[in-house]
Scaffold this motif. Structure first.
Motif, PDB file in Angstrom:
ATOM      1  N   GLU A 194       0.838  -1.212   0.000  1.00  0.00           N
ATOM      2  CA  GLU A 194       0.000   0.000   0.000  1.00  0.00           C
ATOM      3  C   GLU A 194       0.868   1.255   0.000  1.00  0.00           C
ATOM      4  OE1 GLU A 194      -3.150   0.460  -0.594  1.00  0.00           O
ATOM      5  OE2 GLU A 194      -3.604  -1.678  -0.614  1.00  0.00           O
ATOM      6  N   LYS A 234       2.178   1.671  -3.559  1.00  0.00           N
ATOM      7  CA  LYS A 234       1.137   2.195  -4.457  1.00  0.00           C
ATOM      8  C   LYS A 234       0.862   3.675  -4.173  1.00  0.00           C
ATOM      9  CE  LYS A 234      -1.806  -1.367  -3.902  1.00  0.00           C
ATOM     10  NZ  LYS A 234      -3.075  -2.077  -3.914  1.00  0.00           N
ATOM     11  N   GLY A 235       0.761   4.006  -2.898  1.00  0.00           N
ATOM     12  CA  GLY A 235       0.500   5.397  -2.525  1.00  0.00           C
ATOM     13  C   GLY A 235       1.625   6.308  -2.985  1.00  0.00           C
ATOM     14  N   ASP A 253      -5.617   9.864  -0.114  1.00  0.00           N
ATOM     15  CA  ASP A 253      -5.952   8.465  -0.409  1.00  0.00           C
ATOM     16  C   ASP A 253      -4.810   7.530  -0.016  1.00  0.00           C
ATOM     17  OD1 ASP A 253      -8.415   9.258  -1.386  1.00  0.00           O
ATOM     18  OD2 ASP A 253      -7.845   9.087  -3.502  1.00  0.00           O
ATOM     19  N   TYR A 279      -4.708   7.140   3.710  1.00  0.00           N
ATOM     20  CA  TYR A 279      -5.858   6.354   4.156  1.00  0.00           C
ATOM     21  C   TYR A 279      -5.655   4.861   3.883  1.00  0.00           C
ATOM     22  CZ  TYR A 279     -10.680   4.603   4.353  1.00  0.00           C
ATOM     23  OH  TYR A 279     -11.814   3.892   4.639  1.00  0.00           O
ATOM     24  N   ASP A 280      -5.199   4.546   2.677  1.00  0.00           N
ATOM     25  CA  ASP A 280      -5.000   3.135   2.329  1.00  0.00           C
ATOM     26  C   ASP A 280      -3.967   2.466   3.236  1.00  0.00           C
ATOM     27  OD1 ASP A 280      -6.918   3.350   0.353  1.00  0.00           O
ATOM     28  OD2 ASP A 280      -5.468   3.667  -1.267  1.00  0.00           O
ATOM     29  N   LYS A 291      -5.538   2.114   6.803  1.00  0.00           N
ATOM     30  CA  LYS A 291      -6.495   1.001   6.839  1.00  0.00           C
ATOM     31  C   LYS A 291      -5.766  -0.337   6.949  1.00  0.00           C
ATOM     32  CE  LYS A 291      -8.850   1.204   3.124  1.00  0.00           C
ATOM     33  NZ  LYS A 291      -9.732   1.025   1.989  1.00  0.00           N
ATOM     34  N   GLU A 292      -4.717  -0.468   6.162  1.00  0.00           N
ATOM     35  CA  GLU A 292      -3.957  -1.723   6.166  1.00  0.00           C
ATOM     36  C   GLU A 292      -3.296  -1.949   7.527  1.00  0.00           C
ATOM     37  OE1 GLU A 292      -3.660  -5.102   4.659  1.00  0.00           O
ATOM     38  OE2 GLU A 292      -4.365  -3.591   3.249  1.00  0.00           O
ATOM     39  N   ARG A 337      -9.969   1.748  12.171  1.00  0.00           N
ATOM     40  CA  ARG A 337     -10.536   2.005  10.842  1.00  0.00           C
ATOM     41  C   ARG A 337     -11.374   3.293  10.846  1.00  0.00           C
ATOM     42  NH1 ARG A 337     -10.661  -1.474   6.475  1.00  0.00           N
ATOM     43  NH2 ARG A 337      -9.302  -3.255   6.779  1.00  0.00           N
ATOM     44  N   LYS A 387     -10.652   6.522   8.610  1.00  0.00           N
ATOM     45  CA  LYS A 387     -11.704   7.093   7.755  1.00  0.00           C
ATOM     46  C   LYS A 387     -11.925   8.563   8.100  1.00  0.00           C
ATOM     47  CE  LYS A 387     -15.067   6.968   4.765  1.00  0.00           C
ATOM     48  NZ  LYS A 387     -14.758   6.915   3.335  1.00  0.00           N
ATOM     49  N   HIS A 421      -9.184  10.587   6.661  1.00  0.00           N
ATOM     50  CA  HIS A 421      -9.339  10.649   5.210  1.00  0.00           C
ATOM     51  C   HIS A 421     -10.400  11.672   4.821  1.00  0.00           C
ATOM     52  CE1 HIS A 421     -10.587   8.754   1.213  1.00  0.00           C
ATOM     53  NE2 HIS A 421      -9.344   9.163   1.035  1.00  0.00           N
TER      54      HIS A 421
END
Length: 193
Positions: free
Chosen positions: A62, A65-66, A95, A98-99, A102-103, A117, A121, A124
């Protein structure tokens, strides 16, 4: 001395901001090269994640990717510094955070995971709201600048008209050719042809 230093610093800041705002977009080749560098970094980051296990690997992926998405958004915002691209950059950062958050919550269980979580959220939603607010402020600033420019133009026209009226009135004390020359000079000076 202090005032001169502040003036110099203000001028330097203005120049640096102006240079960024008016920078020419990069060539297609340079842009493609930057995109390739982002992809290569992403591949390297993914490869580094392969040595991890379980949720640590998921978190690493993550993050990779971020990082890639933020780098792409930064590239676009740098290449074409529009309000929309600045907004997209702020959203990409929100984003990505946040990702990853969350992970990371997957390491917890039960209520602690639920709370984690919800906090992710909430952060985010706040980041996206701040991005939207910044976009609206920039849009409002642009509109305000246009409105101020129009008001300045109108004010300058009013000042010119008033100054011309004064000059014409002064010419009225003259007669004949001197009056005509005075009126012509006033018309030329105040752009009244």
């Amino acid at each position: 001395m202090h005032k001169r230093t502040l003036t110099a610093l203000s001028a330097a800041l203005l120049l640096s901001v102006s240079a960024n705002v008016f920078a020419a977009p990069m060539s297609k080749a340079h842009h493609k090269s930057a995109e390739n560098a982002i992809s290569a970094q992403y591949d390297a980051d993914k490869t580094a994640c392969k040595g991890l296990a379980d949720n640590a690997k998921d978190i690493c992926m993550e993050e990779a990717k971020g990082k890639k998405n933020v780098a792409k958004a930064e590239l676009e915002a740098t290449n074409n510094p529009t309000e929309k691209n600045q907004y997209n950059l702020r959203i990409a950062k929100a984003d990505a955070a946040y990702d990853v958050a969350k992970e990371k919550c997957d390491d917890a269980a039960g209520n602690a995971k639920d709370v984690c979580r919800k906090e992710a959220k909430s952060a985010h939603v706040a980041a996206k709201a701040n991005a939207k607010l910044s976009e609206e402020k920039m849009d409002n600033n642009a509109k305000a600048q246009e409105k101020n420019a129009e008001a300045q133009k109108d004010a300058n026209a009013d000042k010119q008209d008033a100054a011309y009226a004064v000059a014409k009135e002064k010419c009225d004390s003259l007669a004949g050719d001197p009056k005509d020359a005075c009126l012509q000079a006033a018309k030329a000076k105040y752009g009244k042809n």
